[in-house]
Design an enzyme around this catalytic site. Structure first.
Site: not given
Ligand code: UT7
Length: 338
Positions: A115, A265, A295
């Site tokens: 990225c 970004h 992204n």
């Molecule tokens: O360009 C490279 C750099 N990349 C980034 O900067 C990305 C950085 N990270 C993020 O943007 C965020 O961490 C995410 C958008 C990837 C995830 O958001 P989050 O608020 O950190 O969610 P999480 O990973 O803590 O997941 C929360 C819940 C989990 O379920 P439980 O364990 O709470 O039951 C996940 O399993 O959301 C679940 N989950 C989803 N639910 C619906 C994970 N992916 C999905 C999905 N749809 N696609």
């Protein structure tokens, strides 16, 4: 002294729109979850047979047209991607060929900085221009993420975030007196990396660590798909981006209040809102297009830049600040006087 000036910008995204609702048919996700967590509404997917170099070449043609240049005027290509058409050679030579300038023998560099690929590419191009090696450098960031995403429940945390597309920028040499901060051109670039986090956002296989590098187990194994420690990446992005923006501004004795146009970004709208808030950059100065494209990794910043330029949202004299963070970890920031 020589300074790099942006002569033209361009971008290309494929026609096929894939909405959050489309993805919800493939995995347990929802439009609400994706929008709330990332801001993404839809993204574009390229068809089979189209690679990042094709999209990069299209973006480059648009940048050339905007600059009033022909492909043969380019002295060097710098190509950034994490999703190359081929394992080797890199995409730079493919773009050269698609632009019809193979016979010029110009050098083509490939960068693997994910990225941050565009920011790293601009730094390489800027150094070449400043030291007089090249006069006009084409910097391209292009990605075709869609075939490499795991569109099942297993990969839903990553698959919903990425799209396909490319942005291109042509840098050319201009003369400025006494490094005048008000004269148009690229003022400062800062890039960083922290390899201890290399495995927190990666595609692990195929790799050359184990022989044979293509193994049956990889076909069904998540090693062949991107893996991300989302919360850790989120946390680092929210710290490193404001930090490097403050640092690059301080080189000129400026603060975030001096920024007119902020182009972060496009990994997550929530990250960008936090970064802008931390820097006290007002919302109207912080531009985003992640809602439409997701992204695009190396393609995100140059695509956003082109949209802002074509949309008339940047005017002569504006201080443009770009910043990005991604796998590696790598990150960087650019200050540009429009
Ligand atoms: O360009 C490279 C750099 N990349 C980034 O900067 C990305 C950085 N990270 C993020 O943007 C965020 O961490 C995410 C958008 C990837 C995830 O958001 P989050 O608020 O950190 O969610 P999480 O990973 O803590 O997941 C929360 C819940 C989990 O379920 P439980 O364990 O709470 O039951 C996940 O399993 O959301 C679940 N989950 C989803 N639910 C619906 C994970 N992916 C999905 C999905 N749809 N696609």
């Amino acid at each position: 002294m020589k300074r790099s000036k942006i002569l033209g910008t361009g971008h290309f995204v494929p026609d096929r729109v894939v909405t959050n609702f489309d993805l919800a048919k493939l995995m347990d996700t929802s439009d609400e979850w994706i929008q709330q967590r990332s801001g993404i509404v839809e993204r574009r997917y390229a068809e089979d047979g189209i690679g990042p170099a094709d999209m990069g070449a299209e973006a480059s043609k648009r940048a050339l047209e905007a600059a009033g240049l022909e492909a043969k005027d380019i002295d060097c290509i710098v190509f950034g991607t994490l999703s190359p058409d081929l394992q080797f050679p890199g995409g730079g030579v493919l773009v050269q060929h698609k632009l019809g300038i193979s016979d010029t023998y110009i050098p083509c560099f490939d960068l693997r900085n994910q990225c941050s690929g565009y920011l790293y590419g601009m730094q390489v191009a800027d150094a070449f221009i400043k030291n007089g090696t090249f006069d006009k450098v084409l910097v391209v960031g292009a990605e075709k993420h869609s075939p490499a995403l795991d569109h099942t429940n297993r990969g839903r945390d990553v698959a919903v975030l990425f799209g396909d597309g490319s942005g291109a920028t042509i840098l050319g040499a201009v003369e400025v007196e006494d490094d005048d901060p008000d004269a148009p051109g690229l003022l400062e670039i800062e890039t960083h990396a922290q390899g201890e986090y290399a495995r927190e956002l990666m595609v692990e296989a195929p790799n050359t660590i184990i022989k044979p590098w293509v193994r049956q187990e990889l076909v069904d194994n998540p090693m062949a798909f991107p893996s991300m420690n989302g919360r850790l990446v989120f946390m680092h992005a929210c710290s490193r981006m404001p930090e490097i923006v403050v640092k690059v501004l301080a080189k000129r004795g400026w603060t975030p209040a001096d920024v007119d146009v902020f182009l972060p970004h496009q990994a997550n709208l929530r990250i960008n809102q936090r970064v802008a808030k931390q820097l006290e950059i007002p919302e109207e100065k912080c531009h985003n297009n992640i809602m439409k494209y997701g992204n695009l990794s190396a393609g995100s910043i140059p695509t956003l830049l082109d949209e802002v330029v074509r949309g008339g949202q940047v005017k002569r004299g504006d201080l443009v600040c770009m910043a990005g963070f991604g796998s590696g970890f790598t990150w960087g920031s650019i200050l540009y006087r429009w």
